[in-house]
Design an enzyme around this catalytic site. Structure first.
Site, PDB file in Angstrom:
ATOM      1  CB  CYS A  83       0.651 -12.795   5.222  1.00 43.01           C
ATOM      2  SG  CYS A  83       0.450 -12.900   3.440  1.00 43.01           S
ATOM      3  CG  HIS A 337       3.467  -8.423   2.366  1.00 39.20           C
ATOM      4  ND1 HIS A 337       3.844  -9.020   3.547  1.00 39.20           N
ATOM      5  CD2 HIS A 337       2.250  -8.972   2.046  1.00 39.20           C
ATOM      6  CE1 HIS A 337       2.916  -9.890   3.904  1.00 39.20           C
ATOM      7  NE2 HIS A 337       1.945  -9.886   3.021  1.00 39.20           N
TER       8      HIS A 337
END
Lengths: 389, 389
Positions: A83, A337
Site C-alpha cells: 500500500c 483505497h
C-alpha cells in the site's frame, strides 16, 4: 531539497465497472499533463506505483503501459511496496530528478481491484504480509490489524468510541470531496454496530476496495524556474522532504506492535531534510486503511504522545476546523483505497490544499502538508513534506 | 557519472526445489555483503527486481522481505519491468546514490519460478506483454518472438544455421560457468531438431525457466575513496553509464519489429553518459531469452549493421576468443533466466570479468563491459556500462 509539483490529478475513486486499469491510468496521466500544461515530450521518466494488476488481471509491466499510453519512449518502471507503492513511486521520481536522470518526471499510482470478489482481493492483498509465516497460517490484514488494535487497547486507554471517531471524522470529511468513494456521513454507532470483520474491527473500521488512479508531474527547481516564467499564474507547490523506513514483514518479529518504527524513521528523515519540526505541519494525509493505523501514525509522526491520539481524535483536534486537520480528503477509509494509487492521491490532495484550490474542503492558510504511506503492518513507510511555493 | 561496485554475488541458477524465494534472496544478499566486506548498517537503501512472486507464491512486497532478511530498517522497494526488472533495480540504485538518498545501496534480483508448471509460468510471463491485446488473444512470448524472427528472416538474410549459432555459442560459454543452469554443449543440429515451440523457434532457441538471485553493492565515488583506503587490495569496478528506453507494450503498434527502438535509445544515453563509443566495449552481457533477441540487440547496440549480426555470430566474432565476446556467462539461454534476477546477474558477470576474477571464462584484458536487459518484446530496455577501476 526542493522539487516542484507542476501538475496533479486524481480520478474519481470507487467501483469502476466500466473502466479498465488502462482507462484509469490514461485518465490520470492525461489530466496531470493538462493540469501542468506540459507536453508528453517534456516527460523524462515515469514511475508507476501499482500492486495487484498481475494477480487481478494477469497484467504485469504496468510501468510500460504508462509510457505506452502516452506513446512515449522515455524510461518507465513499476514500483511496488504494497500500500506504500504510490508513495514509493513519488520517492523514486524525486530520486530521478535529484540524480539528473530526468528534469521532469511523471509519477502515477493506479489500481483496479473490483474485477475480482472481495474474498479474492483479500487473499491477494495478504501477499503484502509474509506469505509463509502469516498468510499460510490463515492471517489476513484485517486480522493482523485487529491484533494491533487489541494490543494498543490493552496498553493504552483507547476506547471503542475514540477508535470509531477516526472513521466518523474521515467520512464527514469525504462529504466535501467529489472524488471520494463514499460521500456520506456515518455515526459512532454505525461503526460499532457494523458487521464484525476481525474483533474489534468492524466493516466501518476498514477502508473499502476501490478502483482509481492519480498522477503528479514533478520537476527540478531549475526547470520550474523557467516554467514559471511561461506560466505566471501557476501556483507551484514544492516537495521539501522525503523519508523512508522499513520493518519486519511479520508482526511476530516486532518488539512492539503499538508503534511503528518505520514511520518514526521515515518522519525523522523527512523533517530533517525539510528542516522543519512536526508542529509546523498544517495538514496531514496519512494511511488509515484500518482506523487503528491513524491513531498509531499520529503518534509515530510526533503529533501526539503515545496513547493520546485517540482522545485527540474524539475531541476534534484532527477534524476539519481543528488544530491539525488529518485526512481532509476523506482518507483511505472514505475517499477509497485503490492500493497503488493511494500514496499519489494523498499527494494530489496535499497539492490542491496548498494551492488553495481544494474547494469546499479547503483548509484555511495551509502552508505545509505531510503525506504518509504505509505498506503492510508498518513494514514499508514513506513520508513526504510539501510546502506552498 | 561514476558509481562504484563494492560487492557482487550470484547464486547457482537452476531448479532449486529445496530453496524458497527468501532462501535465494538471503543467499545473494549475504554473499554480496561478504564480498564487499561491509556491514548491514552501511546499506542505506535496497532495490529489488522481481516479477512473478505474487503470482507464483502469493508473495508481494519482496522489497520489504529484502530488508527483513537483513534485519535492516532502511528504505527498500520492489522494482518491476518484466525481464528488465533487475536492470531497472540497478538503475534505481544508481539514482538513489546520485540523488543523495543513500551513500551505499544494495541491489537485488530474485526469482523462484519452478514452483508452478511450465505451462503456468508461460501464462504468468505473458502478463509482461499486453494482457488485453496479446495475452487474451492467445499470444505467448515464444509466439511473439517467433513473429519477430520470421519478420527478420524475411527482411534480412538470416539463416536457420546462423540463428542456432547463438544458442550453440552461449551453451559453449556456459560450460565454463559453474553457476550456469546448463553446463553442456549443444550443436546446431540439436537446436534445429529440438521440439518446436513456435515456428521457427525450437526449445533450444528459448531460455529456460530458472530459479536464482544476484546482488550488487554500490556506492558513491566519495564513499568508495574512503572504502579503498581500508580495503587496499579490493578491485573496484565503476558504472560509468546508464540508459533506459521504452516502446509500445504490443508488438502490433510498432513500425518495425526487426529492430528495437528502446535498445537504441537506452544504448545512446548510456554511451553518451559514459563518454565512449560502442567500439570501446570489450564484453557484453545481453538479453537472449530467445535467440533472435541476441541478433537484433547486437545491431541495436551498434556493434553490427542491420542484418549482419547473424553472420558475425556464425563466424565466431561474438564467441569467447572473438573480437567481441557476448554472453560469456552463458547468457539467459544457458546460464538460466530467473527473470527478475537476470539483469543483476549480467552485472555480476561483468564485474567479475572486469575484476579479472572470472576464472576459466575470463576474457583477457577486459576493460569496459556493457549489460543490456529487456522486458517484453523490446518494450522496456535498460543498458549499463562498467569500467575497470
Amino acid at each position: 531539497m526542493k522539487i516542484a509539483v507542476l501538475g496533479a490529478s486524481c480520478t474519481q475513486f470507487g467501483e469502476h465497472w466500466d473502466k479498465s486499469l488502462r482507462d484509469l491510468l490514461a485518465a490520470a496521466e492525461l489530466q496531470a499533463l493538462h493540469d501542468a500544461n506540459l507536453n508528453v515530450k517534456d516527460i523524462g521518466a515515469i514511475y508507476t506505483g501499482t500492486v495487484c494488476a498481475g494477480m487481478v488481471a494477469g497484467q504485469m509491466h504496468v510501468g510500460a503501459m504508462a509510457a505506452d499510453i502516452l506513446h512515449s519512449n522515455c524510461a518507465s518502471m513499476t514500483i511496488e511496496g504494497a500500500c506504500a507503492s504510490g508513495g514509493l513511486a513519488l520517492r523514486s521520481g524525486i530520486a530521478a530528478l535529484e540524480s539528473g536522470q530526468a528534469e521532469v518526471v511523471l509519477v502515477n499510482g493506479v489500481e483496479k481491484m473490483t474485477d475480482v470478489s472481495s474474498a479474492d482481493i483479500t487473499q491477494i492483498l495478504v501477499g503484502a504480509a509474509d506469505e509463509e509465516f502469516e498468510h499460510f497460517m490463515g492471517a489476513t490484514f484485517p486480522g493482523l490489524n485487529a491484533l494491533i488494535t487489541r494490543s494498543y487497547m490493552n496498553t493504552f486507554e483507547l476506547t471503542r468510541h475514540q477508535l470509531a471517531s477516526v472513521s466518523v471524522k474521515n467520512h464527514k470529511h469525504a462529504t466535501q470531496n467529489p472524488l471520494a468513494h463514499f460521500q456520506r456521513e456515518i455515526t459512532i454507532s454505525d461503526v460499532i454496530n457494523a458487521p464484525m470483520v476481525a474483533d474489534p474491527l468492524t466493516m466501518l473500521d476498514c477502508a473499502p476496495i476501490s478502483d482509481g488512479a492519480a498522477s503528479l508531474i514533478l520537476s527540478t527547481e531549475d526547470f520550474a524556474q523557467h516554467y514559471c516564467r511561461r506560466h505566471r499564474d501557476k501556483k507551484i507547490v514544492y516537495i521539501i522532504g522525503t523519508g523512508q523506513g522499513s520493518d519486519s514483514l511479520t508482526l511476530a518479529c516486532r518488539e512492539k506492535i503499538t508503534e511503528f518504527k518505520a514511520t518514526q524513521i521515515a518522519a525523522c528523515q523527512a523533517y530533517k531534510l525539510a528542516n522543519i519540526e512536526h508542529d509546523q505541519i498544517n495538514i496531514v494525509e496519512l494511511h488509515d486503511a484500518f482506523s487503528i493505523n491513524e491513531i498509531i501514525t499520529l503518534e509515530d509522526l510526533g503529533f501526539f504522545p503515545q496513547g493520546q491520539a485517540g482522545l485527540a481524535t474524539e475531541q476534534g483536534v484532527t477534524s476539519m476546523g481543528g488544530r491539525l486537520p488529518v485526512n481532509v480528503s476523506g482518507g483511505l477509509k472514505a475517499k477509497g483505497h485503490p492500493v497503488g494509487a493511494s500514496g499519489v492521491a494523498q499527494a494530489y490532495e496535499t497539492v490542491m490544499q496548498l494551492r488553495g484550490l481544494a474547494g469546499k474542503r479547503q483548509v484555511k492558510d495551509a502552508q505545509i502538508g505531510l503525506t504518509h504511506s504505509m505498506g503492510g503492518c508498518g513494514t514499508t513507510v514513506v513520508v513526504h513534506i510539501f510546502q506552498k511555493g
